[in-house]
Design a protein around this motif. Structure first.
Motif, mmCIF file in Angstrom:
data_model
loop_
_atom_site.group_PDB
_atom_site.id
_atom_site.type_symbol
_atom_site.label_atom_id
_atom_site.label_comp_id
_atom_site.label_asym_id
_atom_site.label_seq_id
_atom_site.Cartn_x
_atom_site.Cartn_y
_atom_site.Cartn_z
ATOM 1 N N TRP A 1 -12.419 11.385 1.295
ATOM 2 C CA TRP A 1 -12.322 9.982 0.870
ATOM 3 C C TRP A 1 -13.079 9.747 -0.428
ATOM 4 O O TRP A 1 -12.671 8.932 -1.254
ATOM 5 C CB TRP A 1 -12.821 9.060 1.971
ATOM 6 C CG TRP A 1 -12.331 7.654 1.833
ATOM 7 C CD1 TRP A 1 -13.075 6.530 1.743
ATOM 8 C CD2 TRP A 1 -10.950 7.208 1.771
ATOM 9 N NE1 TRP A 1 -12.261 5.417 1.634
ATOM 10 C CE2 TRP A 1 -10.963 5.807 1.648
ATOM 11 C CE3 TRP A 1 -9.726 7.877 1.813
ATOM 12 C CZ2 TRP A 1 -9.785 5.052 1.561
ATOM 13 C CZ3 TRP A 1 -8.557 7.129 1.731
ATOM 14 C CH2 TRP A 1 -8.592 5.737 1.600
ATOM 15 N N TRP B 1 -13.311 11.977 -2.841
ATOM 16 C CA TRP B 1 -12.407 12.463 -3.894
ATOM 17 C C TRP B 1 -11.361 11.393 -4.227
ATOM 18 O O TRP B 1 -11.117 11.095 -5.403
ATOM 19 C CB TRP B 1 -11.670 13.741 -3.443
ATOM 20 C CG TRP B 1 -10.507 14.025 -4.351
ATOM 21 C CD1 TRP B 1 -10.546 14.644 -5.558
ATOM 22 C CD2 TRP B 1 -9.142 13.608 -4.156
ATOM 23 N NE1 TRP B 1 -9.296 14.639 -6.137
ATOM 24 C CE2 TRP B 1 -8.415 14.009 -5.302
ATOM 25 C CE3 TRP B 1 -8.485 12.932 -3.129
ATOM 26 C CZ2 TRP B 1 -7.052 13.759 -5.436
ATOM 27 C CZ3 TRP B 1 -7.117 12.688 -3.263
ATOM 28 C CH2 TRP B 1 -6.424 13.100 -4.408
ATOM 29 N N TYR B 2 -10.763 10.812 -3.205
ATOM 30 C CA TYR B 2 -9.706 9.823 -3.424
ATOM 31 C C TYR B 2 -10.221 8.606 -4.195
ATOM 32 O O TYR B 2 -9.606 8.178 -5.188
ATOM 33 C CB TYR B 2 -9.131 9.386 -2.074
ATOM 34 C CG TYR B 2 -8.158 8.240 -2.182
ATOM 35 C CD1 TYR B 2 -6.916 8.407 -2.775
ATOM 36 C CD2 TYR B 2 -8.494 6.981 -1.673
ATOM 37 C CE1 TYR B 2 -6.012 7.344 -2.868
ATOM 38 C CE2 TYR B 2 -7.598 5.924 -1.764
ATOM 39 C CZ TYR B 2 -6.367 6.103 -2.361
ATOM 40 O OH TYR B 2 -5.482 5.057 -2.467
ATOM 41 N N SER C 1 -11.257 9.869 -7.879
ATOM 42 C CA SER C 1 -10.193 10.402 -8.740
ATOM 43 C C SER C 1 -9.003 9.467 -8.884
ATOM 44 O O SER C 1 -8.376 9.420 -9.944
ATOM 45 C CB SER C 1 -9.720 11.757 -8.202
ATOM 46 O OG SER C 1 -10.775 12.682 -8.181
ATOM 47 N N ILE C 2 -8.686 8.746 -7.854
ATOM 48 C CA ILE C 2 -7.486 7.895 -7.866
ATOM 49 C C ILE C 2 -7.826 6.426 -8.115
ATOM 50 O O ILE C 2 -7.119 5.727 -8.842
ATOM 51 C CB ILE C 2 -6.702 8.041 -6.547
ATOM 52 C CG1 ILE C 2 -6.365 9.512 -6.275
ATOM 53 C CG2 ILE C 2 -5.425 7.193 -6.574
ATOM 54 C CD1 ILE C 2 -5.497 10.162 -7.325
ATOM 55 N N LYS C 3 -8.927 5.970 -7.531
ATOM 56 C CA LYS C 3 -9.269 4.543 -7.622
ATOM 57 C C LYS C 3 -10.368 4.240 -8.637
ATOM 58 O O LYS C 3 -10.703 3.079 -8.849
ATOM 59 C CB LYS C 3 -9.681 4.025 -6.239
ATOM 60 C CG LYS C 3 -8.569 4.056 -5.197
ATOM 61 C CD LYS C 3 -7.401 3.183 -5.634
ATOM 62 C CE LYS C 3 -6.299 3.155 -4.592
ATOM 63 N NZ LYS C 3 -5.146 2.311 -5.019
ATOM 64 N N MET D 1 -3.854 6.775 1.829
ATOM 65 C CA MET D 1 -3.568 7.158 0.440
ATOM 66 C C MET D 1 -2.129 6.847 0.055
ATOM 67 O O MET D 1 -1.836 6.607 -1.125
ATOM 68 C CB MET D 1 -3.810 8.661 0.253
ATOM 69 C CG MET D 1 -5.249 9.082 0.300
ATOM 70 S SD MET D 1 -5.370 10.888 0.058
ATOM 71 C CE MET D 1 -7.051 11.184 0.552
ATOM 72 N N ASP E 1 -0.160 8.233 -3.155
ATOM 73 C CA ASP E 1 -1.196 8.902 -3.946
ATOM 74 C C ASP E 1 -1.586 10.251 -3.351
ATOM 75 O O ASP E 1 -2.206 11.081 -4.029
ATOM 76 C CB ASP E 1 -2.450 8.024 -4.047
ATOM 77 C CG ASP E 1 -2.246 6.827 -4.974
ATOM 78 O OD1 ASP E 1 -1.437 6.952 -5.919
ATOM 79 O OD2 ASP E 1 -2.881 5.789 -4.746
ATOM 80 N N ALA E 2 -1.225 10.488 -2.096
ATOM 81 C CA ALA E 2 -1.578 11.758 -1.445
ATOM 82 C C ALA E 2 -0.954 12.957 -2.153
ATOM 83 O O ALA E 2 -1.455 14.080 -2.023
ATOM 84 C CB ALA E 2 -1.164 11.728 0.028
ATOM 85 N N MET F 1 -3.288 15.105 -4.266
ATOM 86 C CA MET F 1 -4.382 15.872 -3.674
ATOM 87 C C MET F 1 -4.353 17.315 -4.162
ATOM 88 O O MET F 1 -3.314 17.965 -4.089
ATOM 89 C CB MET F 1 -4.277 15.860 -2.142
ATOM 90 C CG MET F 1 -4.486 14.514 -1.489
ATOM 91 S SD MET F 1 -3.999 14.557 0.271
ATOM 92 C CE MET F 1 -5.214 15.693 0.915
#
Length: 306
Positions: free
Chosen positions: A22, A24-25, A28-30, A127, A130-131, A134
């Motif tokens: 979580w 990482w998500y 990196s994404i948010k 996610m 967005d998954a 990964m």
């Protein structure tokens, strides 16, 4: 300020992996500023995951500061969290256990509790599209968590969705689930470096029943005979742990992964009575085999009768 992400004390694979995943998500994404942390040393299987996939072991913390921003994964039980948790700034809870109550937040937050076998399954669902971003190590971390919490789909907590997500991850990574799960369970079963007291506390949670506190410990293994060879000293250590932890009793279940059964140690007449009432058995020795019992959450805790 950095948001700390953590799960329960005595970190297992799902707690360790979900905090890492979580973080990482969100980073990196948010575009958030978070870091995974642990509330103790991870167990042998979690350490295998960290080593096998070259993951950095998260920092171990003992408590959280007032107003520190935190996200909680894989638990919602205050007894499994830092003592100062209700003075922290809890920003989200993501879990797959029953709602316990007792946590306080400083403002409305996002809470996701779903009836799935593994927190990592929920994270991948959250996610959404967005998954697909990964990296392989994150996919492998999620797969490891699911295989651990489901005992390679043997646990009654396993849902079709957990299995579907795990198989999709394995296919993407080109991994063979039975082979990898076998490696995981070998790592989980290697407890030679731990004292009896450490084994009793390793994967355990404290529950209160009718005013009595019980530490309910589960040790999942493919080599139950190795644990049973230590039965005499483990039974002696139960009294030590009860006194040191200020609880009434320790219930210690050795879960035989391959034979899908549990062996409960019977140190005294109190545990004997609890076991006979809870599992409808008659006990004449210092242990009892409980066929089909593998899940603390779904089969042990709901059946406990004092």
């Amino acid at each position: 300020m950095t948001i700390q992400i953590f799960g329960h004390k005595s970190p297992d694979t799902d707690t360790t992996g979900s905090a890492i995943l979580w973080s990482w998500y969100l980073n990196s994404i948010k575009g958030k500023n978070t870091k995974p942390v642990l509330l103790g040393e991870p167990n042998t299987e979690a350490n295998f995951m960290l080593s096998h996939w070259n993951l950095k072991k998260p920092e171990i913390i003992s408590d959280v500061a007032d107003n520190a921003p935190v996200i909680i994964v894989d638990t919602n039980n205050p007894k499994e969290l830092p003592d100062n948790i209700n003075n922290a700034n809890i920003q989200a809870i993501i879990d797959h256990h029953k709602l316990v109550g007792g946590l306080m937040t400083k403002e409305p937050i996002s809470i996701t509790i779903r009836p799935l076998a593994c927190t990592a399954t929920i994270l991948i669902d959250l996610m959404g599209t967005d998954a697909v971003h990964m990296p392989d190590w994150a996919k492998a971390t999620a797969l490891t968590c699911i295989l651990s919490d489901t005992l390679e789909f043997r646990s009654p907590t396993t849902t079709n969705y957990d299995k579907e997500v795990a198989e999709r991850l394995a296919n993407t990574l080109g991994m063979n689930i039975p082979d990898y799960a076998s490696e995981l369970f070998v790592a989980k079963s290697d407890v030679s470096a731990f004292s009896d007291e450490e084994l009793l506390r390793m994967d355990s949670k404290i529950f209160e029943f009718n005013g009595r506190k019980f530490r309910v410990s589960v040790l999942e293994t493919t080599s139950p005979h190795v644990i049973l060879d230590r039965k005499r000293t483990l039974i002696e250590a139960m009294e030590t742990v009860s006194n040191e932890d200020r609880i009434d009793q320790v219930l210690f279940f050795i879960v035989d992964i391959l034979n899908q059964q549990a062996i409960l140690l019977i140190p005294n007449s109190i545990i004997k009575s609890v076991a006979e009432k809870s599992f409808n058995v008659t006990i004449k020795t210092d242990s009892i085999v409980l066929p089909g019992i593998v899940s603390r959450k779904k089969q042990i805790i709901p059946n406990l009768t004092i």
